[in-house]
Design a protein around this motif. Structure first.
Motif, PDB file in Angstrom:
ATOM      1  N   SER A 340      38.577  81.649  95.374  1.00  8.54           N
ATOM      2  CA  SER A 340      40.040  81.751  95.393  1.00  8.54           C
ATOM      3  C   SER A 340      40.496  82.735  96.473  1.00  8.54           C
ATOM      4  CB  SER A 340      40.541  82.195  94.017  1.00  8.54           C
ATOM      5  OG  SER A 340      39.845  83.339  93.566  1.00  8.54           O
ATOM      6  N   TYR A 341      39.768  82.752  97.578  1.00 10.14           N
ATOM      7  CA  TYR A 341      40.025  83.748  98.614  1.00 10.14           C
ATOM      8  C   TYR A 341      40.260  83.113  99.980  1.00 10.14           C
ATOM      9  CZ  TYR A 341      38.149  86.379  94.782  1.00 10.14           C
ATOM     10  OH  TYR A 341      37.951  86.876  93.523  1.00 10.14           O
ATOM     11  N   LYS A 342      40.979  83.858 100.789  1.00  8.52           N
ATOM     12  CA  LYS A 342      41.315  83.410 102.132  1.00  8.52           C
ATOM     13  C   LYS A 342      40.206  83.869 103.079  1.00  8.52           C
ATOM     14  CE  LYS A 342      45.670  82.729 104.561  1.00  8.52           C
ATOM     15  NZ  LYS A 342      47.112  83.066 104.561  1.00  8.52           N
ATOM     16  N   ILE A 343      39.098  83.165 103.041  1.00  8.14           N
ATOM     17  CA  ILE A 343      37.948  83.470 103.901  1.00  8.14           C
ATOM     18  C   ILE A 343      38.029  82.517 105.093  1.00  8.14           C
ATOM     19  CG2 ILE A 343      35.444  83.628 104.048  1.00  8.14           C
ATOM     20  CD1 ILE A 343      35.372  84.038 101.021  1.00  8.14           C
ATOM     21  N   PRO A 344      38.309  83.029 106.285  1.00  8.06           N
ATOM     22  CA  PRO A 344      38.610  82.127 107.411  1.00  8.06           C
ATOM     23  C   PRO A 344      37.406  81.415 108.022  1.00  8.06           C
ATOM     24  CG  PRO A 344      38.786  84.432 108.098  1.00  8.06           C
ATOM     25  CD  PRO A 344      38.553  84.444 106.622  1.00  8.06           C
ATOM     26  N   ALA A 345      36.195  81.928 107.785  1.00  4.80           N
ATOM     27  CA  ALA A 345      35.029  81.323 108.440  1.00  4.80           C
ATOM     28  C   ALA A 345      33.852  81.291 107.476  1.00  4.80           C
ATOM     29  CB  ALA A 345      34.663  82.108 109.694  1.00  4.80           C
ATOM     30  N   PHE A 404      50.269  77.480  99.834  1.00  3.48           N
ATOM     31  CA  PHE A 404      49.773  76.219  99.279  1.00  3.48           C
ATOM     32  C   PHE A 404      50.715  75.079  99.619  1.00  3.48           C
ATOM     33  CE2 PHE A 404      47.668  79.513  96.997  1.00  3.48           C
ATOM     34  CZ  PHE A 404      46.408  79.016  96.746  1.00  3.48           C
ATOM     35  N   PRO A 405      50.165  73.877  99.854  1.00  5.37           N
ATOM     36  CA  PRO A 405      48.749  73.490  99.829  1.00  5.37           C
ATOM     37  C   PRO A 405      47.955  74.286 100.871  1.00  5.37           C
ATOM     38  CG  PRO A 405      50.174  71.566 100.074  1.00  5.37           C
ATOM     39  CD  PRO A 405      51.029  72.746 100.220  1.00  5.37           C
ATOM     40  N   TYR A 406      46.763  74.738 100.433  1.00  9.97           N
ATOM     41  CA  TYR A 406      45.958  75.636 101.249  1.00  9.97           C
ATOM     42  C   TYR A 406      44.670  74.933 101.663  1.00  9.97           C
ATOM     43  CZ  TYR A 406      42.906  79.507 102.552  1.00  9.97           C
ATOM     44  OH  TYR A 406      42.044  80.327 103.223  1.00  9.97           O
ATOM     45  N   ALA A 407      44.436  74.864 102.976  1.00  4.40           N
ATOM     46  CA  ALA A 407      43.230  74.210 103.512  1.00  4.40           C
ATOM     47  C   ALA A 407      42.122  75.241 103.672  1.00  4.40           C
ATOM     48  CB  ALA A 407      43.538  73.551 104.849  1.00  4.40           C
ATOM     49  N   THR A 408      40.968  74.978 103.076  1.00  4.24           N
ATOM     50  CA  THR A 408      39.829  75.889 103.177  1.00  4.24           C
ATOM     51  C   THR A 408      38.945  75.473 104.343  1.00  4.24           C
ATOM     52  OG1 THR A 408      38.232  74.639 101.846  1.00  4.24           O
ATOM     53  CG2 THR A 408      39.856  75.970 100.646  1.00  4.24           C
ATOM     54  N   ILE A 413      41.614  70.855 100.277  1.00 12.60           N
ATOM     55  CA  ILE A 413      43.016  71.271 100.289  1.00 12.60           C
ATOM     56  C   ILE A 413      43.401  71.615  98.855  1.00 12.60           C
ATOM     57  CG2 ILE A 413      45.391  70.606 100.770  1.00 12.60           C
ATOM     58  CD1 ILE A 413      44.319  68.741 102.934  1.00 12.60           C
ATOM     59  N   TYR A 414      43.502  72.915  98.558  1.00 11.19           N
ATOM     60  CA  TYR A 414      43.915  73.365  97.231  1.00 11.19           C
ATOM     61  C   TYR A 414      45.375  72.978  97.017  1.00 11.19           C
ATOM     62  CZ  TYR A 414      39.762  76.485  97.150  1.00 11.19           C
ATOM     63  OH  TYR A 414      38.498  77.001  97.166  1.00 11.19           O
ATOM     64  N   ASP A 415      45.666  72.417  95.853  1.00 12.81           N
ATOM     65  CA  ASP A 415      47.002  71.865  95.611  1.00 12.81           C
ATOM     66  C   ASP A 415      48.069  72.945  95.412  1.00 12.81           C
ATOM     67  OD1 ASP A 415      45.830  72.577  93.201  1.00 12.81           O
ATOM     68  OD2 ASP A 415      46.289  70.709  92.172  1.00 12.81           O
ATOM     69  N   THR A 416      47.976  73.695  94.325  1.00 12.27           N
ATOM     70  CA  THR A 416      48.958  74.741  94.016  1.00 12.27           C
ATOM     71  C   THR A 416      48.237  75.898  93.345  1.00 12.27           C
ATOM     72  OG1 THR A 416      49.413  73.723  91.874  1.00 12.27           O
ATOM     73  CG2 THR A 416      50.902  73.149  93.687  1.00 12.27           C
ATOM     74  N   ALA A 417      48.754  77.105  93.509  1.00 13.23           N
ATOM     75  CA  ALA A 417      48.159  78.254  92.818  1.00 13.23           C
ATOM     76  C   ALA A 417      49.054  79.478  92.962  1.00 13.23           C
ATOM     77  CB  ALA A 417      46.767  78.564  93.356  1.00 13.23           C
ATOM     78  N   ASN A 418      48.915  80.350  91.984  1.00 13.97           N
ATOM     79  CA  ASN A 418      49.474  81.704  92.061  1.00 13.97           C
ATOM     80  C   ASN A 418      48.413  82.618  91.465  1.00 13.97           C
ATOM     81  OD1 ASN A 418      50.855  84.136  91.862  1.00 13.97           O
ATOM     82  ND2 ASN A 418      52.809  83.154  91.343  1.00 13.97           N
ATOM     83  N   TYR A 419      47.393  82.919  92.281  1.00 11.75           N
ATOM     84  CA  TYR A 419      46.275  83.729  91.803  1.00 11.75           C
ATOM     85  C   TYR A 419      46.727  85.135  91.411  1.00 11.75           C
ATOM     86  CZ  TYR A 419      43.578  80.065  94.222  1.00 11.75           C
ATOM     87  OH  TYR A 419      43.061  78.871  94.657  1.00 11.75           O
ATOM     88  N   GLN A 420      47.716  85.645  92.139  1.00 12.68           N
ATOM     89  CA  GLN A 420      48.197  86.997  91.869  1.00 12.68           C
ATOM     90  C   GLN A 420      48.776  87.100  90.459  1.00 12.68           C
ATOM     91  OE1 GLN A 420      48.804  85.184  94.557  1.00 12.68           O
ATOM     92  NE2 GLN A 420      48.397  86.389  96.412  1.00 12.68           N
ATOM     93  N   THR A 625      42.412  68.179  91.764  1.00 13.85           N
ATOM     94  CA  THR A 625      43.260  69.280  91.326  1.00 13.85           C
ATOM     95  C   THR A 625      42.414  70.555  91.313  1.00 13.85           C
ATOM     96  OG1 THR A 625      42.788  68.984  88.973  1.00 13.85           O
ATOM     97  CG2 THR A 625      44.661  67.753  89.899  1.00 13.85           C
ATOM     98  N   PHE A 626      43.081  71.708  91.324  1.00 15.93           N
ATOM     99  CA  PHE A 626      42.364  72.978  91.449  1.00 15.93           C
ATOM    100  C   PHE A 626      42.892  74.001  90.449  1.00 15.93           C
ATOM    101  CE2 PHE A 626      41.813  70.708  95.381  1.00 15.93           C
ATOM    102  CZ  PHE A 626      40.479  70.926  95.702  1.00 15.93           C
ATOM    103  N   PRO A 627      42.442  73.908  89.195  1.00 19.94           N
ATOM    104  CA  PRO A 627      42.791  74.931  88.207  1.00 19.94           C
ATOM    105  C   PRO A 627      42.173  76.272  88.595  1.00 19.94           C
ATOM    106  CG  PRO A 627      41.741  73.014  87.187  1.00 19.94           C
ATOM    107  CD  PRO A 627      41.548  72.889  88.651  1.00 19.94           C
ATOM    108  N   PHE A 628      42.685  77.330  88.023  1.00 20.73           N
ATOM    109  CA  PHE A 628      42.191  78.668  88.372  1.00 20.73           C
ATOM    110  C   PHE A 628      42.417  79.617  87.205  1.00 20.73           C
ATOM    111  CE2 PHE A 628      46.549  78.170  89.737  1.00 20.73           C
ATOM    112  CZ  PHE A 628      47.176  79.335  89.342  1.00 20.73           C
TER     113      PHE A 628
END
Length: 786
Positions: A340-345, A404-408, A413-420, A625-628
């Motif tokens: 669930s992280y923004k890891i660019p590479a 979101f939608p967030y491309a890893t 492509i993660y659909d929706t989320a509010n991890y915070q 879908t991408f539950p979290f």
């Protein structure tokens, strides 16, 4: 056209439970047919051996024996065990239903005996004489892929089943910019799925029609029907496959097994029904296993905790042969290694290893628990190295809701989320800040207390078909009978998930009737249109959507019929309380039953509307879908015994819109318990000769009620746009989030001893040894325990 919502969102008790708890349900072993015979499988006691000969003469002469078959007898008559997953340049580790020249794991079938009584078949099986030439076995996947290791297949150069790579972003640049590079070897041990009901098959053949009827405990009835037909060279249109109650699957019954084809073949051959019920020992040895990964993790991090990039090398132990999805599972892990992280590479290398063990395959979570474990352990190691709070590091790397939608970089492509929001809810629910103060006080008092956190995301609602080996759509048929009763026929095959209840809730709300008026039918290939099945938390998100769309079609048709009778625009009608009525003038109404009757009597139908009320939908999702969620675990460790006691567990999950909160909580609870098993107790252990030495429940520990505290659950709700109901799936959430939370808590507890990592499973003897080495010193050098 609006409808009144009455049942969706309610915590309703399961409709299926009364028959289950009263013992009125039927499982495969409850099927009794006239003249039924029993099949027993003769299995290899060796992990690796050549078969010199198989002598069945004594077994054939035994009392009550009807048939004895060897691999030579079925050569050309029954095709190989199917594997739907294909990886480029993958070696073809083909498995026949009965071994002929070689056996490659303990428990591999060599012959079958059929007798009029089960015990006669068992006795006769002991009379089958197999002359084996034992060969060296290899059970360690790292040793298996090394040069000079004993080869499982003479025609292969080595035991590497395949190599698979995935890279996204500037990995080399990320590691050049890093302030620190964190490295850790991690293990996800081999597990036994351990369904309460072992596998079982009954087959009956009617040569007159001809018709082959199979009862089998499976998660994928239509796919089994198709594949058994292919294996036997018999038309699947003449196969009627029935899945009665299934006493647990967890992925182990998401498969096509040799015994299903053997039972069917024997029923056709001897002209009598044949039953095979797996023993618990067989279940340990020959039903698929789960997990068994080794991962070398490297993270490139900045001093502020930002993750710049990641490198992973995964060695996946596939076992001796491929089952239906065996080669695919490690690739699912790869796709989710950004977590669930923004890891660019990210760069990922997977090596599939062939070993003298039973095949691994999908086990609750199927690749995603492994990914979450690797990522979440790494995040805690980063936090420890940088001397930051684990929550701070997670917050630093979460993508924002607006992203979101967030491309890893792995291509998802993660659909929706509010991890915070989910993390903050878990922090508040657990009183995290207070727990840290309590921990500091406990340590001063000489107690060993740990707090673990896990923030996960998973890939669910398995589809779309472009990403699936055997289709990702699902079917849903709705039929409204002339009496007004509703029947939903779903291609999903629930076996504990509760869709007989949740689908009835959906149907009740859509049509304005009660859930008691809605019957959900599944698992019968002669009643239900072709479907894909239940796995990957897809039954409601995909199967439920197919039913939802069919319900929409019938609601629109009924609105036309009622509007024609009432002289009201169909769009201005509402369905509620067994009536169809005008929104503006409730006096203008007819009962639901009257509208249904009009559809069948067909005397007052509007022009262009056909009689009858039945609709079928094949729903194809556009994305996963991408539950979290975020889980928090608190443990205390007994210094004298090494025993881990869970004192608090909080799970905050987000599975989108919720149909039935009671079912969601049940799924989360069950998943957490299985994760506790993996973290603390469970391990499939083979010795160097390939013998499964944890092959009975006396040697394979599973969690008990006393091992758990009261589980506290909560939710945030972030609907998905992938389906009209906004549901994401929850069947595997607990399994995915809990293992790293618990391990993080244990490592956190041991941190004053300099412990930075402990490999799964964290058994009490392992912790006790660490405590003895640590001698209570808070100045110990960093250590990592396998």
């Amino acid at each position: 056209m609006a409808t009144a919502t009455k049942y969706v969102g309610r915590p309703m008790k399961r409709k299926e439970d009364p028959r289950l708890i009263q013992g009125l349900a039927h499982y495969v072993d409850d099927i009794q047919l006239a003249g039924m015979c029993h099949m027993v499988v003769v299995r290899s006691p060796y992990a690796h051996a050549r078969i010199r000969s198989v002598n069945v003469s004594k077994a054939k002469a035994a009392p009550g024996v009807v048939a004895v078959l060897t691999g030579e007898d079925v050569r050309g008559a029954i095709g190989p065990v199917p594997c739907a997953a294909q990886i480029p340049d993958m070696k073809p580790a083909v498995r026949t239903v009965l071994a002929t020249d070689k056996v490659r794991f303990v428990g591999e079938p060599v012959a079958v005996v059929v007798a009029s009584e089960k015990y006669a078949a068992r006795d006769a099986a002991d009379l089958v004489e197999v002359d084996y030439d034992p060969l060296p076995a290899v059970v360690d996947p790292e040793k298996a892929i090394a040069k000079g290791s004993p080869k499982l297949y003479d025609n292969f150069d080595d035991n590497v089943a395949y190599r698979w790579e995935l890279e996204g972003g500037d990995v080399a640049g990320a590691f050049k910019k890093a302030d620190k590079i964190i490295k850790q070897r991690m293990v996800n041990q081999r597990l036994i799925p351990m369904a309460m009901e072992p596998r079982g098959v009954v087959a009956d053949f009617d040569p007159g029609e001809p018709k082959l009827t199979i009862w089998t405990s499976t998660q994928i009835p239509h796919l089994v029907r198709t594949q058994v037909g292919v294996m036997l060279g018999f038309s699947e249109t003449s196969i009627h496959l029935i899945t009665p109650e299934v006493g647990g699957g967890f992925g182990s019954k998401l498969n096509v097994y040799a015994e299903e084809a053997l039972c069917a073949y024997l029923a056709m051959k001897i002209g009598k029904p044949v039953k095979w019920i797996e023993s618990r020992r067989e279940n340990f040895q020959t039903t698929i296993h789960g997990r068994d990964f080794i991962n070398y993790v490297e993270l490139a991090v900045k001093r502020d905790g930002a993750i710049l990039g990641a490198r992973y090398k995964i060695i996946g132990d596939l076992g001796a042969y491929y089952q239906l999805l065996t080669p695919l599972i490690p690739t699912l892990t790869a796709l989710m290694l950004c977590g669930s992280y923004k890891i660019p590479a990210v760069r990922i290398e997977i090596v599939g290893a062939l070993t003298n063990k039973m095949a691994t395959d999908a086990y609750r979570g199927a690749g995603r628990p492994e990914a979450t474990y690797f990522v979440e352990r790494a995040m805690d190691i980063v936090a420890a190295e940088l001397k930051k709070d684990p929550l701070e590091v997670r917050r630093k790397n979460f993508p924002k809701p607006k992203d979101f939608p967030y491309a890893t970089p792995t291509g998802l492509i993660y659909d929706t989320a509010n991890y915070q929001a989910c993390l903050e809810a878990a922090s508040k629910k657990s009183a995290y800040a207070k727990l840290r103060k309590e921990q500091a006080a406990a340590r001063k008092a000489g107690k060993i207390m740990g707090i673990g956190v896990s923030s996960y995301v998973e890939i669910c609602a398995m589809g779309p078909s472009s990403a699936m080996p055997a289709g990702g759509w699902e079917s849903g048929t709705v039929r409204i009978e002339p009496t007004g009763k509703v029947k939903i026929l779903t291609g999903s095959s629930p076996h504990g998930q509760g869709q007989e209840t949740s689908f009835a809730q959906i149907g009740a709300d859509m049509l304005g009737v009660a859930p008691e008026d809605v019957l959900v039918v599944h698992g019968d290939t002669s009643q239900v249109p072709y479907g894909i099945g239940t796995f990957g938390s897809r039954a409601t998100a995909v199967g439920g959507t197919a039913a939802y769309k069919s319900l929409e079609k019938l609601r629109e048709k009924l609105a036309k019929i009622a509007g024609h009778i009432l002289e009201v625009e169909p769009s201005k009608l509402v369905f509620a309380d067994h009536k169809i009525q005008s929104k503006s003038d409730p006096q203008k109404s007819i009962t639901f039953g009257e509208a249904v009757g009009a559809a069948y009597v067909a005397k007052t139908l509007p022009p262009g509307v056909e009689p009858g009320l039945e609709a079928t939908t094949f729903f194809e999702p556009t994305n996963f879908t991408f539950p979290f969620g975020t889980h928090v675990c608190v443990v205390e460790i007994d210094r004298d015994t090494g025993e881990v006691k869970l004192t608090k567990y909080i799970a905050v999950d987000d599975c989108g819109n919720v149909i039935n909160p009671l079912l969601v909580d049940g799924q989360v609870h069950g998943g957490i318990v299985q994760s506790v098993g993996q973290a603390l107790f469970e391990e499939a252990v083979y010795d160097n000769d390939g013998q499964l030495i944890s092959g009975e429940l006396t040697d394979y520990a599973i969690p008990r009620a006393a091992d758990l505290p009261r589980l506290i659950t909560d939710r945030t709700v972030t609907p998905t746009p992938v389906n009209p109901m906004g549901v994401k799936g929850v069947g595997e959430a607990g399994t995915i989030g809990a293992t790293p939370a618990l391990v993080n808590a244990v490592v956190d507890a041991l941190a004053p001893l300099g412990i930075t990592h402990v490999d799964l499973p964290i058994k009490r003897e392992k912790i006790w040894q660490l405590l003895q080495k640590g001698s209570g010193s808070s100045k110990a050098k960093p250590r990592r325990a396998r």
